[in-house]
Design a protein around this motif. Structure first.
Motif, PDB file in Angstrom:
ATOM      1  N   LYS A  49       1.001  -1.138   0.077  1.00 31.41           N
ATOM      2  CA  LYS A  49       0.092   0.050   0.019  1.00 31.41           C
ATOM      3  C   LYS A  49       0.963   1.206  -0.037  1.00 31.41           C
ATOM      4  O   LYS A  49       2.044   1.288   0.675  1.00 31.41           O
ATOM      5  N   LEU A  50       0.504   2.223  -0.743  1.00 35.95           N
ATOM      6  CA  LEU A  50       1.203   3.392  -0.896  1.00 35.95           C
ATOM      7  C   LEU A  50       0.518   4.707  -0.546  1.00 35.95           C
ATOM      8  O   LEU A  50      -0.476   4.888  -0.566  1.00 35.95           O
ATOM      9  N   SER A  51       1.485   5.782   0.103  1.00 33.72           N
ATOM     10  CA  SER A  51       0.772   6.976   0.724  1.00 33.72           C
ATOM     11  C   SER A  51       1.773   7.800   0.421  1.00 33.72           C
ATOM     12  O   SER A  51       2.906   7.744   0.617  1.00 33.72           O
ATOM     13  N   VAL A  61       5.724   3.432   1.943  1.00 31.50           N
ATOM     14  CA  VAL A  61       5.251   2.126   1.477  1.00 31.50           C
ATOM     15  C   VAL A  61       5.139   1.221   2.723  1.00 31.50           C
ATOM     16  O   VAL A  61       5.926   0.894   3.551  1.00 31.50           O
ATOM     17  N   VAL A  62       3.855   0.329   2.750  1.00 34.25           N
ATOM     18  CA  VAL A  62       3.446  -0.180   3.745  1.00 34.25           C
ATOM     19  C   VAL A  62       3.228  -1.756   3.246  1.00 34.25           C
ATOM     20  O   VAL A  62       2.504  -1.868   2.347  1.00 34.25           O
ATOM     21  N   SER A  81       4.801  -6.013   4.498  1.00 36.43           N
ATOM     22  CA  SER A  81       5.111  -6.609   5.880  1.00 36.43           C
ATOM     23  C   SER A  81       5.610  -5.746   6.892  1.00 36.43           C
ATOM     24  O   SER A  81       5.863  -5.877   8.218  1.00 36.43           O
ATOM     25  N   ARG A  82       6.627  -4.666   6.255  1.00 45.64           N
ATOM     26  CA  ARG A  82       6.987  -3.748   6.951  1.00 45.64           C
ATOM     27  C   ARG A  82       6.749  -2.271   6.212  1.00 45.64           C
ATOM     28  O   ARG A  82       6.183  -2.206   5.354  1.00 45.64           O
ATOM     29  N   SER A  83       6.964  -1.373   7.085  1.00 47.28           N
ATOM     30  CA  SER A  83       6.719   0.286   6.551  1.00 47.28           C
ATOM     31  C   SER A  83       8.097   0.585   6.194  1.00 47.28           C
ATOM     32  O   SER A  83       9.282   0.590   6.873  1.00 47.28           O
ATOM     33  N   TYR A  84       8.090   1.515   4.907  1.00 52.57           N
ATOM     34  CA  TYR A  84       9.088   2.087   4.733  1.00 52.57           C
ATOM     35  C   TYR A  84       8.909   3.492   4.087  1.00 52.57           C
ATOM     36  O   TYR A  84       7.692   3.890   3.711  1.00 52.57           O
ATOM     37  N   LEU A  85       9.906   4.423   3.875  1.00 50.35           N
ATOM     38  CA  LEU A  85       9.902   5.725   3.437  1.00 50.35           C
ATOM     39  C   LEU A  85      10.782   5.630   2.296  1.00 50.35           C
ATOM     40  O   LEU A  85      11.803   5.089   2.318  1.00 50.35           O
ATOM     41  N   SER A  86      10.138   6.054   0.987  1.00 50.40           N
ATOM     42  CA  SER A  86      11.265   6.312  -0.290  1.00 50.40           C
ATOM     43  C   SER A  86      11.297   7.560  -0.459  1.00 50.40           C
ATOM     44  O   SER A  86      10.178   8.307  -0.472  1.00 50.40           O
TER      45      SER A  86
END
Lengths: 1215, 99
Positions: A713-715, A727-728, A730-735
């Motif tokens: 999932k993106l926001s 970016v979500v 199984s873990r959350s990321y920041l791009s």
């Protein structure tokens, strides 16, 4: 260079730069008078930091790799200029004048003058740099003989010019310290501590007791600006222990002169001025030698003071009384100030902070509370007529105390010295690993857990009534500065919270609350569109009191809204009958449906409208992801509304899509140019970023990152002055865009379901709101520059060895030893040779600040068991009887079928020279809970520096002997032995019956064990005597190793010899073979050579990226962490070597600070072979556009393609 | 022919041979003071070792990772390690014979 078909080529990338520093300097490097920055010179890079005076936080602005060894650095300011410049010497043999370019936020070389041959040599005058207080001249000094003086001035065009050097050489003279005096605008004066060794030739400098007995000289050199030559003014005989000089302000600010520090004494010396003497106060009960290690002189408006730090870490404040008319010093005072860890440099900022550049471990930022004027005990030079009186005075004791004048405000986590490391996969082998390293020395040592992630600060965390699926925030009015509502979407309900001083539930908002919310958007002047499965609700807020006006739109009966996307003037919804419905606002802010509906090619899974660019009415594209694994781009142009522009298939179904404008390049922290991107999240866990042509809508250049097994999932979030993508999976990321290209970094410990940007009065920037199950969290991210988060567990003594049994019991075992320290003897007599002691936090804190009491020729040792998950010490076993721990290993003895921990110690160890009374092998059984229990102790005749498991037995390297042990009832039993003829075996690794034995100064030797004969047969060795520190086997024939000079190399046994060694069942053929040049009969092939600069301390094999392939992770003593990535295709090898050559050419032309050739730097000791320097390749991002095009043309590619290739190497294999 | 004999005579006359040797020696001394560590067939073992040791100590003190390495092992501040290494350059090996 590589041959046509290299056997092995690797790609080197640094993950963490070293943290050990050469020097730290404060100054106005950006040219802003009111602002002070901090330059920290690492051994091969320069870093710029700033101190935030309000929050008291240190933050790094950027670092710049120099690709040369920085030897000495100093700052200066030429008269009339506001900007501070740097002058540095390096192994390039050049003196480089460097200036910060505040626009591009990079350091620039403005002058580069060669003074000597390259390399770090005895006579190379780059060991010391001292610049005159007014920035008019600089002295460069070598360790022996050579001294050069340069004059610095600006020409008519304000360009800085350094003159040709003037020599001040003196044969057979060693230099210990050089400083420049502050003499106002008189002729520049330099002072040096020297020793003329010519005086001691042919006679011993040791007296009958074996103590050194010679004298040093304090020599003054004057640069006569009129005659343009250097005059040797005077030499003063001083104590042989004199080691430190600190210039005292001069001119209108002070009396000029230097503080000359020697053992137990500080002395004021000026040229043709009377000397003054004061003692260095001594800690109560401490009789060990004390001397000054560093110091700083701080000028204030009408006064100045000096802070001196001694070798225990105690700070002393020194003040001077002087006659401002004649400049004569009347007296000197010294008083205890505070205690902090021993530093390489102390930096005082005008804003009242002090940066303590600690020699080992974490660096500290302190704030001055007061200046220690209330100190009761002050020693004055008027009490001491001469130096003898100072040294004879016994009444110089003080009591240490916790920080009084300073308060600690910030800590910079640092890994140096990094002694050993292991990779631990805390959340499965597909995730990023944790680098568990043992770092630091003495009481400030620790186990550090470094992980690739962005740490966040939680602001609020509350529990929700149920598990929320999505969180959004929205403004109400067009001109609202901050978000007003938090919209939480549950499975069958929507909850609205208002953001104000408190966050509380609101009703009567006009929203549909008995259905989940798909999207929410502020529209027009003061209305909100809520999109829910049963339609669109358009809520208009007329004023704050009256009820909002509500308009509903419903889909056809039985049809539901599946997905939606919005901008402030457009809404697109995807219905369950595959239809796309498009709305736009009219002048009265009403949503008007477009007269035609479009059917998509499959079930609509994701929609995105993107941003409206400034000055435009609408976003030009709609991205539509469908369940038939396709993505389509539709137009919103009034002439061609809902016309399909692009239709492409994907590797998975697009669960989320997002069109955004994102930064392309950064200028400092600000985005310069922006491009349009389409971000896609697929159900197979891939997050993909594609360039979207703003005119045609064509998609190109996909960059894929595997983020985990869950659908993505993106926001869109806005933080750090740029648009980022959360970016979500199984873990959350920041791009986001970092100075080295796009990065997708995990957020620490996160398992969020949904993330959204958050902006309120209390949290105006870099805020995020997230849900995780029924937990609502609002957090901020402090920085995205350092993407390695470090946790630490304090250890007791300097760590020496580490054993990781994480996969079995989640623990690491650390053996620690501290030389020159006495073990605290237990009060009750113990018969054992060890004692288990409980953890005492208070005591530990005390020792961390003040250190242990020194005691010559004694060693304190302990073993600690640390839980990785809980991050705490479980057990501490203190060894008694003066033992020094050297190595440890886990051995499963096949004769017992049990696992033991073997600890090698040496008894009564003394260093310089290295003598001991033999060693011990202590055998511990590992209990169920992971704690240790001593089984037995075996005495050995020599100390042991390597232990390993081999064929169900224990193999140790005892000096030059290789000894095989099996376990017995009372002790270990010797089963086999080989005299290798080496010097000191430091490491043994094995696979099958093959052992690779590394020697402290004779490289590695391959040995095969023949069980039938119970013999060890050495069969291959190296051609270069490498001073090995650590090795690791890459495969059965290949070994990677590092040496004490900072090289990394790989060696391989030729396959025919490898085969022959195994086929020969009794070893007779190899034994019959004559040894070659007094070594083994065969030689190893050298595959790669690379100069790392840092001394390698460990090699681990493992993947460091999610789903990445195996790499070699190395660490260095100065805190470096890096990876060597094996290149698998020949085309890649040729591509990267060619690219590296072109980048090196351009780099040396424009970005090189010191003038060192990259190839010469990486081939410092042995020519570079088989290694591509990825660190240099990443400099491509920093080159000017013209240079990028030039390189890309030579490579027959576009600059974008080259950038993609470089950044892909990092994202695929490293972080 | 005559010229050849003349030079032969000049070069190999004993006196000139001696003078050349002195000149060579002076030249060597000059070069040696310029380039420390220069050796010839007369360089004694002790001198050679002293030179190698001084080179080694200055290299250890000059490379910061090796200072870090030694300072961690000895549990001494880096400045002290560096100063000790330079101090050892004064007399890397004990002079033999007379003290």
């Amino acid at each position: 260079m590589t041959s046509l078909h290299p056997q092995l080529s690797v790609y080197n990338l640094t993950l963490k730069h070293p943290t050990s520093s050469v020097r730290a300097i404060a100054g106005s490097f950006s040219g802003n008078k009111r602002q002070q920055e901090l330059v920290i010179a690492r051994s091969s890079s320069l870093e710029l930091w700033k101190v935030d005076a309000d929050s008291g936080k240190l933050s790094k602005l950027f670092d710049q790799e120099c690709f040369s060894i920085i030897r000495a650095i100093s700052s200066f300011k030429t008269p009339g200029s506001a900007q501070d410049c740097l002058i540095l010497t390096s192994d390039a043999g050049n003196v480089s004048v460097i200036q910060l370019n505040p626009k591009s936020m990079r350091f620039q070389q403005i002058q580069n003058e060669p003074y000597f041959k390259s390399g770090i040599r005895r006579l190379s005058p780059g060991a010391y740099v001292a610049v005159d207080g007014r920035g008019r001249a600089a002295m460069l000094a070598a360790v022996e003989r050579n001294k050069l003086v340069y004059t610095l001035r600006r020409d008519e065009k304000d360009k800085l010019i350094i003159s040709s050097p003037l020599e001040a050489n003196k044969n057979k003279t060693l230099t210990f310290e050089v400083t420049a005096l502050d003499v106002g605008f008189e002729n520049p004066l330099f002072a040096a501590i020297e020793c003329d060794y010519g005086l001691y030739e042919g006679k011993s400098i040791r007296d009958e007791n074996g103590d050194l007995n010679y004298s040093r000289l304090l020599t003054f050199y004057e640069l006569d600006l009129g005659l343009n030559h250097v005059v040797h003014k005077s030499s003063l005989e001083i104590s042989q222990s004199a080691n430190f000089l600190l210039a005292v302000p001069g001119g209108s600010d002070g009396p000029s002169g230097v503080l000359l520090c020697s053992e137990g004494m500080v002395q004021y010396q000026g040229l043709q001025k009377r000397g003054h003497f004061i003692p260095i106060p001594r800690r109560k009960g401490d009789q060990t030698p004390r001397f000054i290690v560093t110091g700083v002189c701080h000028k204030m408006k009408n006064s100045f003071f000096a802070l001196l730090q001694d070798n225990k870490g105690d700070l002393f404040k020194v003040t001077l009384q002087y006659d401002s008319e004649s400049g004569d010093v009347e007296s000197l005072q010294i008083a205890y100030f505070d205690t902090m860890p021993v530093c390489t440099s102390l930096v005082i900022f005008k804003s009242g902070f002090m940066y303590a550049d600690c020699e080992v471990g974490d660096k500290y930022l302190y704030q001055f509370e007061k200046l220690g004027d209330d100190e009761a005990r002050v020693w004055r030079s008027t009490e001491y007529p001469d130096d003898i009186a100072v040294l004879e005075d016994e009444d110089v004791e003080f009591e240490v105390r916790p920080l009084d004048n300073l308060t600690l405000v910030d800590i910079v986590q640092s890994l140096n010295p990094l002694i050993d490391s292991k990779l631990v996969y805390e959340s499965g082998p597909t995730d990023f690993p944790t680098v568990v390293s043992i770092c630091g020395s003495s009481a400030r040592s620790s186990v550090k857990f470094s992980k690739y992630e962005i740490p966040y600060t939680e602001l609020v965390s509350t529990e929700l009534p149920a598990s929320a699926e999505k969180v959004m925030t929205t403004k109400i009015r067009f001109d609202d500065e901050y978000d007003r509502y938090i919209v939480l979407s549950f499975e069958d309900a929507t909850l609205l919270l208002s953001i104000g001083e408190t966050v509380e539930e609101v009703t009567n908002t006009g929203f549909v609350t008995d259905a989940p919310t798909i999207a929410v958007q502020q529209i027009g002047r003061s209305s909100i569109a809520q999109i829910h499965p049963d339609g669109i609700r358009h809520v208009t807020y007329l004023d704050d009191e009256s009820d909002p006006k509500v308009v509903d739109w419903f889909p056809p009966a039985g049809i539901k809204v599946r997905v939606a996307s919005t901008t402030s003037s457009q809404v697109i919804v995807g219905l369950s009958n595959r239809e796309l419905v498009y709305f736009e606002t009219d002048e009265s802010d009403q949503l008007i449906e477009y007269n035609e509906r479009k059917e998509a090619s499959g079930q609509i899974l994701s929609l995105s409208l993107g941003d409206i660019q400034e000055g435009k009415l609408r976003s030009p594209f709609i991205a539509v992801g469908c369940s038939d694994n396709t993505i389509s781009i539709y137009s919103t142009d009034p002439e061609s509304t809902l016309d399909m522009l692009v239709h492409e298939s994907l590797s998975g179904s697009p669960t989320d899509a997002l069109i955004t404008w994102m930064a392309d390049s950064l200028n400092g922290e600000l985005a310069v140019s922006r491009s349009l991107y389409l971000h896609l999240g697929l159900d197979n866990g891939i997050y993909s970023r594609l360039a979207l042509d703003p005119v045609s809508g064509a998609l190109s250049g996909p960059r894929n990152i595997f983020t985990g097994p869950k659908a993505v999932k993106l926001s869109k979030v806005f933080a750090f002055n740029q648009t980022m993508v959360a970016v979500v999976s199984s873990r959350s990321y920041l791009s986001f865009l970092s100075p080295s290209g796009y990065k997708t970094v995990p957020i620490a410990g996160s398992t969020f379901n949904s993330i959204h940007g958050f902006r309120s009065e209390d949290c105006p920037e870099n805020g995020f709101i997230s849900v995780h199950g029924n937990q609502l969290t609002i957090f901020t991210v402090n920085n995205v520059v350092s993407t390695l988060s470090i946790e630490s567990v304090s250890l007791k003594y300097t760590p020496k060895c580490m054993l990781d049994t994480y996969d079995d019991n989640g623990l690491v075992y650390v053996g620690q030893s501290e030389s020159n320290t006495e073990t605290e003897q237990p009060e009750e007599a113990v018969s054992n040779s060890e004692i288990e002691i409980p953890f005492n936090e208070e005591e530990s804190d005390y020792f961390q600040q003040f250190g242990y009491k020194l005691s010559a020729d004694r060693t304190a040792s302990c073993v600690q068991v640390i839980s990785v998950r809980e991050k705490r010490v479980i057990q501490t076993i203190e060894l008694l009887e003066n033992q020094t721990i050297t190595r440890c290993a886990r051995v499963t003895f096949s004769s017992k079928g049990q696992t033991y921990l073997i600890l090698a110690t040496s008894s009564n160890q003394r260093l310089l020279p290295n003598v001991n009374d033999g060693g011990f092998l202590r055998c511990y059984s590992i209990l169920k809970n992971g704690t240790l229990e001593l089984v037995h102790i075996t005495k050995t005749e020599n100390s042991i520096y390597s232990v390993a498991e081999f064929q169900g037995k224990l193999i140790v390297g005892m000096k030059r002997m290789l000894v095989l042990y099996d376990i017995g009832q009372k002790q270990l039993l010797r089963r086999g032995v080989l005299d290798t003829g080496l010097n000191q075996i430091v490491s043994i690794v094995s696979q099958g019956f093959r052992l690779v034995v590394a020697d402290s100064r004779d490289s590695v030797r391959y040995v095969v064990y023949k069980p039938a004969e119970n013999i060890f047969v050495p069969f291959a060795d190296d051609t270069i005597p490498r001073h090995t520190t650590c090795i690791s086997m890459l495969d059965y024939d290949t070994v990677v190793g590092g040496d004490k000079f900072g090289n990394v190399w790989t060696l391989r046994c030729p396959s025919d010899i490898s085969g022959a060694s195994d086929e020969d069942g009794h070893g007779t053929n190899i034994l019959a073979k004559d040894s070659f040049l007094e070594g083994a009969p065969y030689r190893l092939d050298n595959l790669t050579n690379f100069f790392l600069q840092d001394i390698p301390t460990s090699f681990n094999r493992g993947s460091v990226a999610i789903g990445g392939s195996e790499t070699v992770v190395y660490t260095g003593i100065q805190g470096t962490i890096g990876v060597l990535i094996p290149l698998t295709s020949l085309s890649d090898v040729n591509y990267f070597f060619a690219l590296e050559k072109y980048i090196a050419e351009e780099f040396e032309e424009s970005l090189n600070l010191t003038g060192r050739s990259h190839l010469a730097y990486r081939g410092y000791y042995t020519p570079r072979k088989g290694v591509v320097d990825g660190d240099l390749l990443e400099c491509f991002f920093k080159l000017a556009d013209g240079q990028k095009v030039k390189i890309a043309n030579k490579m027959d590619r576009l600059p974008k393609e080259v950038e993609k290739k470089i950044s892909e190497m990092r994202s695929r294999y490293a972080f | 022919m005559f010229l050849y004999f003349y030079f032969y005579f000049k070069l190999y006359t004993n006196i000139h041979f001696q003078a050349d040797k002195i000149h060579e020696q002076q030249e060597f001394e000059h070069l040696k003071s310029k380039h420390i560590g220069l050796g010839n067939s007369d360089t004694s073992r002790d001198e050679w070792i002293r030179n190698i040791h001084r080179d080694t100590y200055s290299s250890l003190a000059g490379h910061s990772p090796s200072v870090d390495y030694i300072s961690t092992a000895l549990n001494k501040p880096k400045v002290q390690v560096k100063a000790d290494l330079i101090e050892k350059m004064i007399q890397p090996v004990e002079p033999r014979g007379k003290s």
